[in-house]
Structures are given as C-alpha cells and as structure tokens.
Design a protein around this motif. Sequence first.
Motif, PDB file in Angstrom:
ATOM      1  N   GLY A 327       0.810  -1.203   0.000  1.00 22.18           N
ATOM      2  CA  GLY A 327       0.000   0.000   0.000  1.00 22.18           C
ATOM      3  C   GLY A 327       0.848   1.258   0.000  1.00 22.18           C
ATOM      4  N   PRO A 328       0.225   2.414  -0.249  1.00 16.89           N
ATOM      5  CA  PRO A 328       0.969   3.685  -0.273  1.00 16.89           C
ATOM      6  C   PRO A 328       1.713   3.965   1.032  1.00 16.89           C
ATOM      7  N   SER A 331       4.901   1.886   1.090  1.00 19.14           N
ATOM      8  CA  SER A 331       5.891   2.422   0.145  1.00 19.14           C
ATOM      9  C   SER A 331       6.505   3.705   0.686  1.00 19.14           C
ATOM     10  N   ALA A 332       5.678   4.548   1.313  1.00 17.05           N
ATOM     11  CA  ALA A 332       6.192   5.797   1.892  1.00 17.05           C
ATOM     12  C   ALA A 332       7.148   5.510   3.045  1.00 17.05           C
TER      13      ALA A 332
END
Length: 354
Positions: A327-328, A331-332
Amino acid sequence: MRPRPLLNRPGVTVVIPCYNYGRFLKDAVSSALSQENVDVDVIVVDDASTDGSAAIAWKLAAADPRISVVHHEQNQGHIATYNDGLSRAGGRYVTLLSADDVLAPGALGRAVALMEANPRVGMVYGLPKDFVDQPVPVHAHGRVTWTVWEGSRWIRLACARGRNFILSPEVVMRTETVLGIGAYSASLPHSGDLEYWLRAAGSWDVGRINGPVQAFYRVHGNNMHQTEFAAAAVDLRHRLEAFRVLEDARFPIAPKQRVRQLRRAEGALSREAWHLGAREVIRGGSVETAIELRKFIECLQDVPGNVHRANSLQARINRVSRGGRPGPAQSAAEYVRSQLDRVRWRLWAMTGIS
C-alpha cells in the motif's frame, strides 16, 4: 580532540595474509613500506597459494630486508593465516592488511600517533574507501581529528546497532593488545573480525581517525563486501554469533552488563531483519529471502516485540503471495527508511559510528 604529533618513530608490523592474490601483492607491500613517520616491517604469510604468490613474495623480500615471508605447505584457511602472522609481529604496533587491499598514505603514522598520545587505546580505525583498479587520489592535508571511546562505551554503541562499524584494513592495534586478547576464533570464519574488535574493546579503549581515508578496500569478484538480500539472513546469523562472545564469563565486563548488551544487540538484529524483510517484499524481491528473515526473527525468542515483528512480516509475505501489492503507506515508509540509511552512512563516514 586535535591530533598531536609523533615524537619518535615507533615500529609497526604489517601482516599481509595472501592466498592466490599474487597479482595484487606488490601494491599492498608498497603501500606499507612507503608509510611515513614509522618504522615498518612486513610479514607476508602465503597460505599455499597456487598462483605463484609465494615466488612473488620471496622476490619482493630479496629486494628489501624489511620484508619476510612465511609459506604454508598446506592451505590452512584465512583465520589460521591471520593468527600465524599476528603471532610473529615484532613491532610495537601491528596491522592486518589483506593482499588485495592498500594502506592510504600516512595512515600508520596517524593511527600510531593517536595511540602514543593515549596509552589506554588498544586499537584505532578510520575511513575505508572502495576501489576497483587503482585507489583514487586523496587529499593529503585535510582536517584531521581524533575520537576516543572507552571500550565499554564503544561496545554499547556496536550492540545498539547490531553492526560491525569496521571494514577491516583500516585497523591498527597495539601488539600488546593482540597478545593479550589472543587469536581470532576459528569457529567464526565469517564474523571473526567483529568478535575480535569486541574482545579488544572489552579490555582497551578504541580510537578513530576522523577525516582522511585510512585504507583502500579492493572490490573484485571474490570479495563483494556488501551483503545481498539473498544472503541477509546468513549475515545476521554470523553477526549474532559474534555478539555472543558477550556470553563468555571470561569477557572482562560485569555479568549484568554483558547480558544487557547482548540483549541490546539481539534487539537491533531483530529490527534489522524486519526492515530487510519488509524492504524485500515492497521491492518485489524474493519471498524465500523474506521467509528466511522471518525465521531469523523467530529464533530470537526472548527479544521484546519479536512475535509482532514475525507476524507482521508474515502478513506482508502472505499478501504478496496472493498477488497483492504494498500500500501507499508501506511504500512511503520504505522511502523514509532508505533516506535514513543515507543519513546513517554519512554519519558513519564522519564519525565511525552509524
């Protein structure tokens, strides 16, 4: 602290273990003999090389009386070769230089000056630099400072990060220190250096030369020093075995402190395993590698938070195995960790501690 100049010319023995590195041997020997402000003798220990290394070493010795050669009739392995060479050191100080590496100009004088000024310091390290064909030119007159840690303080820092801060060719030690802590451990062929530095710091203070490059580490096909993700779990296990020297009742710090530092190292290694496993999954790498890292976490049963880490990593593995994507938020988080790794590397280059 600011460096102090040498007031004499101490003797330094450079031990050069060699196995099939004859093509590099001349560069290593030359880098040792050209050192300023110290009296150098070189011991080349050839471990039954099959590439003519011994003949090259004898030719170099015939041209310079400061060079001696020890030749093993049968291959004994790198740990036995290290110990053989170190046991023959005659200088007040000694360094172990692989035949494919090179000392930086002035490195021995800088390291010895620190130990001459600080009698409690038993080993000194500095900044190593990688190279492939020829070492890049370095600035000879850059700013130099010294750092000195109490040995117990340096051990705490190493355990807090679960890492070996030292590559290896940049270390210079008192011969007295080497004789006092004994030989490299034959049971730790892959992490014996870390265990050796911990033993040295158990009895002596540790110094570092800040600023200039102290040694050059040659990168070639047989010695890639950066651990690939595929071997990450193996590297973590080797480091764990090295830190377990703290379980030895003979280790010269208080028992409660030894236990506390070992637990700290286990926690650091567990966290690193989780980060590496999560990174492997996020980057679409090997699921098998992530599974091995989860198994490493599970083997450290007494580390707080390990159950959560193992379950969290397994959940990510399951998601990827079902075809899901990170998910974002994940990744962040990985991007932030990669930037922190850059900061840690810069801190290590500046201070010797990451």
